[in-house]
Design a protein around this motif. Structure first.
Motif, mmCIF file in Angstrom:
data_model
loop_
_atom_site.group_PDB
_atom_site.id
_atom_site.type_symbol
_atom_site.label_atom_id
_atom_site.label_comp_id
_atom_site.label_asym_id
_atom_site.label_seq_id
_atom_site.Cartn_x
_atom_site.Cartn_y
_atom_site.Cartn_z
ATOM 1 N N GLN A 21 -9.915 19.739 67.461
ATOM 2 C CA GLN A 21 -9.107 19.733 66.241
ATOM 3 C C GLN A 21 -8.408 21.073 65.999
ATOM 4 N N GLY A 22 -8.642 22.035 66.887
ATOM 5 C CA GLY A 22 -7.937 23.314 66.788
ATOM 6 C C GLY A 22 -8.712 24.440 66.152
ATOM 7 N N VAL A 23 -9.982 24.238 65.814
ATOM 8 C CA VAL A 23 -10.780 25.302 65.212
ATOM 9 C C VAL A 23 -11.174 26.290 66.313
ATOM 10 N N ARG A 24 -10.923 27.573 66.081
ATOM 11 C CA ARG A 24 -11.164 28.613 67.065
ATOM 12 C C ARG A 24 -12.040 29.724 66.486
ATOM 13 N N PRO A 25 -12.656 30.531 67.346
ATOM 14 C CA PRO A 25 -13.420 31.682 66.852
ATOM 15 C C PRO A 25 -12.545 32.561 65.958
ATOM 16 N N GLY A 26 -13.122 33.005 64.868
ATOM 17 C CA GLY A 26 -12.410 33.841 63.908
ATOM 18 C C GLY A 26 -11.728 33.067 62.803
ATOM 19 N N ASP A 27 -11.681 31.752 62.925
ATOM 20 C CA ASP A 27 -11.013 30.929 61.913
ATOM 21 C C ASP A 27 -11.864 30.783 60.657
ATOM 22 N N PRO A 28 -11.204 30.579 59.506
ATOM 23 C CA PRO A 28 -11.924 30.099 58.326
ATOM 24 C C PRO A 28 -12.050 28.580 58.444
ATOM 25 N N LEU A 29 -13.145 28.039 57.998
ATOM 26 C CA LEU A 29 -13.369 26.594 58.096
ATOM 27 C C LEU A 29 -14.037 26.109 56.827
ATOM 28 N N GLU A 30 -13.405 25.155 56.160
ATOM 29 C CA GLU A 30 -14.017 24.528 54.985
ATOM 30 C C GLU A 30 -14.608 23.193 55.417
ATOM 31 N N ALA A 31 -15.891 23.044 55.226
ATOM 32 C CA ALA A 31 -16.582 21.797 55.563
ATOM 33 C C ALA A 31 -16.936 21.107 54.259
ATOM 34 N N HIS A 32 -16.238 20.035 53.975
ATOM 35 C CA HIS A 32 -16.431 19.327 52.707
ATOM 36 C C HIS A 32 -16.930 17.915 53.018
ATOM 37 N N SER A 33 -18.187 17.837 53.408
ATOM 38 C CA SER A 33 -18.771 16.552 53.774
ATOM 39 C C SER A 33 -20.282 16.658 53.761
ATOM 40 N N SER A 34 -20.908 15.550 53.551
ATOM 41 C CA SER A 34 -22.356 15.482 53.687
ATOM 42 C C SER A 34 -22.679 15.301 55.163
ATOM 43 N N PRO A 35 -23.627 16.063 55.721
ATOM 44 C CA PRO A 35 -23.973 15.889 57.135
ATOM 45 C C PRO A 35 -24.320 14.450 57.487
ATOM 46 N N ARG A 36 -24.894 13.707 56.555
ATOM 47 C CA ARG A 36 -25.259 12.322 56.875
ATOM 48 C C ARG A 36 -24.031 11.438 57.090
ATOM 49 N N ASN A 37 -22.860 11.870 56.593
ATOM 50 C CA ASN A 37 -21.637 11.117 56.832
ATOM 51 C C ASN A 37 -21.176 11.183 58.288
ATOM 52 N N LEU A 38 -21.727 12.118 59.041
ATOM 53 C CA LEU A 38 -21.389 12.222 60.462
ATOM 54 C C LEU A 38 -22.094 11.166 61.288
ATOM 55 N N GLY A 39 -23.119 10.575 60.746
ATOM 56 C CA GLY A 39 -23.953 9.656 61.519
ATOM 57 C C GLY A 39 -25.185 10.402 62.008
ATOM 58 N N MET A 40 -25.820 9.837 63.013
ATOM 59 C CA MET A 40 -27.032 10.471 63.543
ATOM 60 C C MET A 40 -26.677 11.764 64.275
ATOM 61 N N VAL A 41 -27.364 12.841 63.908
ATOM 62 C CA VAL A 41 -27.174 14.133 64.557
ATOM 63 C C VAL A 41 -28.537 14.619 65.017
ATOM 64 N N GLU A 42 -28.625 14.952 66.289
ATOM 65 C CA GLU A 42 -29.877 15.482 66.844
ATOM 66 C C GLU A 42 -30.214 16.787 66.117
ATOM 67 N N GLY A 43 -31.320 16.808 65.413
ATOM 68 C CA GLY A 43 -31.718 17.997 64.667
ATOM 69 C C GLY A 43 -31.287 17.986 63.215
#
Length: 75
Positions: A21-43
């Motif tokens: 999606q174009g996110v690179r080291p040094g970028d600002p990133l806003e994460a506006h979501s509940s982790p459970r909305n991603l589905g199953m995540v290992e860990g």
């Protein structure tokens, strides 16, 4: 890679997806979501947080808004 009922996302999957999606080291990133909305995540949620931080690296920043449900909903 997409998670299925039997194959959860890994930290690497999340980082790779953010990179696509174009996110690179040094970028600002806003994460506006509940982790459970991603589905199953290992860990679980800790894996999601680590993936976000690893994606932007030590010179980037991750912002996650927090709105308590009790104060966001008027009764």
């Amino acid at each position: 890679m997409a998670a299925t009922d039997k194959t959860p996302f890994t930290k690497g999957d999340i980082v790779a997806g953010l990179r696509r999606q174009g996110v690179r080291p040094g970028d600002p990133l806003e994460a506006h979501s509940s982790p459970r909305n991603l589905g199953m995540v290992e860990g679980g949620a800790p894996t999601v947080i680590t993936a976000l931080l690893d994606t932007v690296g030590p010179t980037g920043v991750v912002v996650t808004p927090y709105i308590p449900v009790s104060s966001a909903v008027e009764t």
